[in-house]
Design a protein around this motif. Structure first.
Motif, short mmCIF file in Angstrom:
data_model
loop_
_atom_site.label_atom_id
_atom_site.label_comp_id
_atom_site.label_asym_id
_atom_site.label_seq_id
_atom_site.Cartn_x
_atom_site.Cartn_y
_atom_site.Cartn_z
N ILE A 189 -9.45 -2.61 6.33
CA ILE A 189 -8.47 -3.35 5.54
C ILE A 189 -7.86 -2.47 4.45
CG2 ILE A 189 -8.19 -5.25 3.90
CD1 ILE A 189 -10.31 -6.79 5.49
N GLY A 190 -6.54 -2.33 4.50
CA GLY A 190 -5.82 -1.58 3.47
C GLY A 190 -5.91 -0.07 3.56
N LYS B 56 -1.77 -5.18 -2.48
CA LYS B 56 -2.68 -6.03 -1.70
C LYS B 56 -2.00 -6.76 -0.55
CE LYS B 56 -6.26 -6.51 -5.20
NZ LYS B 56 -7.23 -7.42 -5.85
N TYR B 57 -0.91 -6.19 -0.04
CA TYR B 57 -0.32 -6.69 1.20
C TYR B 57 -0.72 -5.73 2.32
CZ TYR B 57 2.63 -9.78 -1.60
OH TYR B 57 3.08 -10.74 -2.48
N ILE B 58 -1.13 -6.28 3.46
CA ILE B 58 -1.50 -5.44 4.58
C ILE B 58 -0.83 -5.94 5.86
CG2 ILE B 58 -3.73 -4.82 3.55
CD1 ILE B 58 -5.04 -6.75 5.61
N ASP B 59 -0.74 -5.03 6.83
CA ASP B 59 -0.12 -5.34 8.11
C ASP B 59 -1.00 -6.29 8.91
OD1 ASP B 59 2.03 -4.49 10.18
OD2 ASP B 59 0.13 -4.27 11.25
N ILE B 60 -0.39 -7.26 9.57
CA ILE B 60 -1.15 -8.27 10.31
C ILE B 60 -1.73 -7.73 11.61
CG2 ILE B 60 0.08 -10.22 9.30
CD1 ILE B 60 1.81 -10.31 11.81
N PHE B 61 -1.23 -6.58 12.08
CA PHE B 61 -1.73 -6.03 13.34
C PHE B 61 -2.92 -5.10 13.13
CE2 PHE B 61 2.43 -7.39 14.70
CZ PHE B 61 2.17 -7.86 15.99
N ASP B 62 -2.73 -4.09 12.28
CA ASP B 62 -3.78 -3.07 12.16
C ASP B 62 -4.42 -3.00 10.78
OD1 ASP B 62 -1.89 -1.72 10.60
OD2 ASP B 62 -1.23 -0.46 12.27
N GLY B 63 -3.99 -3.87 9.85
CA GLY B 63 -4.60 -3.89 8.51
C GLY B 63 -4.17 -2.77 7.60
N GLY B 64 -3.19 -1.96 8.03
CA GLY B 64 -2.71 -0.85 7.20
C GLY B 64 -2.02 -1.35 5.95
N PRO B 65 -1.96 -0.53 4.89
CA PRO B 65 -1.38 -0.96 3.62
C PRO B 65 0.15 -1.05 3.66
CG PRO B 65 -2.00 1.35 3.49
CD PRO B 65 -2.49 0.85 4.82
N THR B 66 0.68 -2.06 3.02
CA THR B 66 2.13 -2.17 2.79
C THR B 66 2.40 -1.79 1.34
OG1 THR B 66 2.38 -3.93 4.44
CG2 THR B 66 4.11 -3.72 2.77
N MET B 67 3.20 -0.75 1.16
CA MET B 67 3.53 -0.25 -0.18
C MET B 67 4.86 -0.86 -0.62
SD MET B 67 0.94 1.87 -0.49
CE MET B 67 1.34 3.09 -1.79
N THR B 68 4.97 -1.23 -1.89
CA THR B 68 6.18 -1.87 -2.38
C THR B 68 6.66 -1.23 -3.68
OG1 THR B 68 4.92 -3.55 -3.58
CG2 THR B 68 5.59 -4.08 -1.33
N ALA B 69 7.96 -1.41 -3.95
CA ALA B 69 8.56 -0.90 -5.20
C ALA B 69 9.86 -1.65 -5.46
CB ALA B 69 8.83 0.60 -5.09
N ARG B 70 10.32 -1.58 -6.70
CA ARG B 70 11.68 -2.02 -7.01
C ARG B 70 12.61 -0.87 -6.65
NH1 ARG B 70 11.47 -7.29 -7.63
NH2 ARG B 70 13.51 -7.20 -8.62
N ILE B 71 13.68 -1.16 -5.94
CA ILE B 71 14.54 -0.09 -5.43
C ILE B 71 15.04 0.83 -6.54
CG2 ILE B 71 16.85 0.34 -4.49
CD1 ILE B 71 16.32 -1.52 -2.28
N ASP B 72 15.51 0.25 -7.64
CA ASP B 72 16.09 1.08 -8.69
C ASP B 72 15.05 1.87 -9.47
OD1 ASP B 72 18.74 0.37 -8.11
OD2 ASP B 72 18.52 -1.51 -9.22
#
Length: 342
Positions: free
Chosen positions: A231-232, A254-270
């Motif tokens: 996870i993650g 703390k968002y992960i992919d529903i298939f393989d549990g890999g981490p989803t990275m996020t940011a504000r575009i600007d």
């Protein structure tokens, strides 16, 4: 280190289909945005062509496919993608890791249970994905060129993108090509192994997840040890990509992919470093008299090109080296975007 102007990132063309297919066969699975399926890849190219042809400053659900080309040999050596608005035609699902704390006065104990909740929180974000670099080119900073060229493209077409951006990193895949996370969770509900589910998703989309995935939270304590351990975590080949994303200001929330549990990275575009620090300037001259290493981009939409170069600032104008200028199609009086090479 790759020389200035030797490699360029450009818009994908119809003739790149064969190159994309050959690269897709090298991914080793779990690479949803680059499936080894000619029809699916052709559909991506068609969608990308439509996005490059539309020249309106508004956000729509679009896909841009970019290609890394060796301008000396003409060989295609990598690719990457930018999605402007995810979750518009099909829900964009993620698992969100959360904690439920409960206390028993009688036992004088506090229990903290980790849970995975199916969510569409990230719907409406833009996404950078589909980055693949040919195994023979994984040196000289070309992965960095591919990755960061996307941010300069976004900067050059800012009105075509939203406020938030995400990047999904491939999760842990075992030696047999399976996913411990999938086997420990979704595979139990779907009756499909990871390879079959991943291939189906890459070609048909993941609406079947909405149809069959349980909607209630999953307690991670009920998963197998191998599933919990995945996870993650990014695939070992994605650790460098994760560091690059973190350097740009992306975070794992703390968002992960529903298939393989890999981490989803996020940011504000600007707030993305390459977007925030990129500068637009007119080219006053092209010469080799020194300067700082940089990524330099020129052109809009299908004429967009990005390469490594040297940049010397002269007031609010710049001098760039001739190799870079030729690669990106810039000349004196052209306007370019540039950002320092990290």
């Amino acid at each position: 280190m790759s020389g200035t102007g030797t490699f360029v990132v450009r818009a994908a063309r119809d003739e790149d289909l064969a190159h994309l297919y050959e690269m897709a066969k090298l991914t080793g699975g779990g690479f949803t945005n680059l499936p080894p399926d000619r029809r699916a890849l052709k559909a991506k190219l068609d969608r990308s062509h439509a996005a490059f042809e539309r020249d309106e400053p508004s956000v729509k659900d679009e896909l841009f496919v970019l290609i890394l080309e060796n301008v000396t040999t003409g060989e295609v050596r990598g690719t990457c993608q930018i999605f402007t608005l995810v979750g518009q035609h099909h829900p964009f699902y993620s698992y969100r890791i959360s904690t439920l704390t409960q206390h028993s006065r009688e036992l004088e104990r506090t229990f903290r249970a980790e849970m995975l909740s199916l969510t569409t929180d990230l719907e409406g974000s833009s996404e950078v994905g589909g980055l693949f670099l040919h195994p023979g080119e994984r040196a000289g900073g070309l992965g960095l060129l591919l990755a960061r060229s996307r941010y300069l493209f976004i900067r050059a077409h800012r009105a075509r993108f939203g406020d938030r951006i995400l990047a999904e990193l491939r999760g842990v895949i075992d030696e047999a090509g399976g996913s411990p996370f999938w086997d420990g969770l979704a595979g139990r509900f779907f009756g499909m192994n990871f390879q079959d589910a991943d291939a189906f998703n890459a070609i048909n989309g993941h609406q079947f997840i909405a149809d069959l995935m349980p909607k209630h939270p999953i307690y991670t304590a009920m998963l197998s040890e191998s599933a919990r351990a995945a996870i993650g975590l990014p695939h070992p080949s994605g650790r460098a990509a994760m560091r690059m994303l973190e350097n740009e200001g992306f975070a794992f929330e703390k968002y992960i992919d529903i298939f393989d549990g890999g981490p989803t990275m996020t940011a504000r575009i600007d707030a993305v470093r390459s977007i925030r620090e990129a500068r637009e300037a007119a080219v006053v001259a092209c010469d080799r008299d020194g300067g700082s290493e940089a990524l330099v981009a020129h052109g809009r939409l299908s004429d967009f090109r990005c390469s490594f170069g040297t940049v010397r600032e002269v007031g609010d104008q710049v001098v760039i080296d001739p190799g870079c200028a030729q690669a990106i199609g810039a000349r004196e009086d052209s306007t370019v975007l540039h950002v320092g090479r990290l």
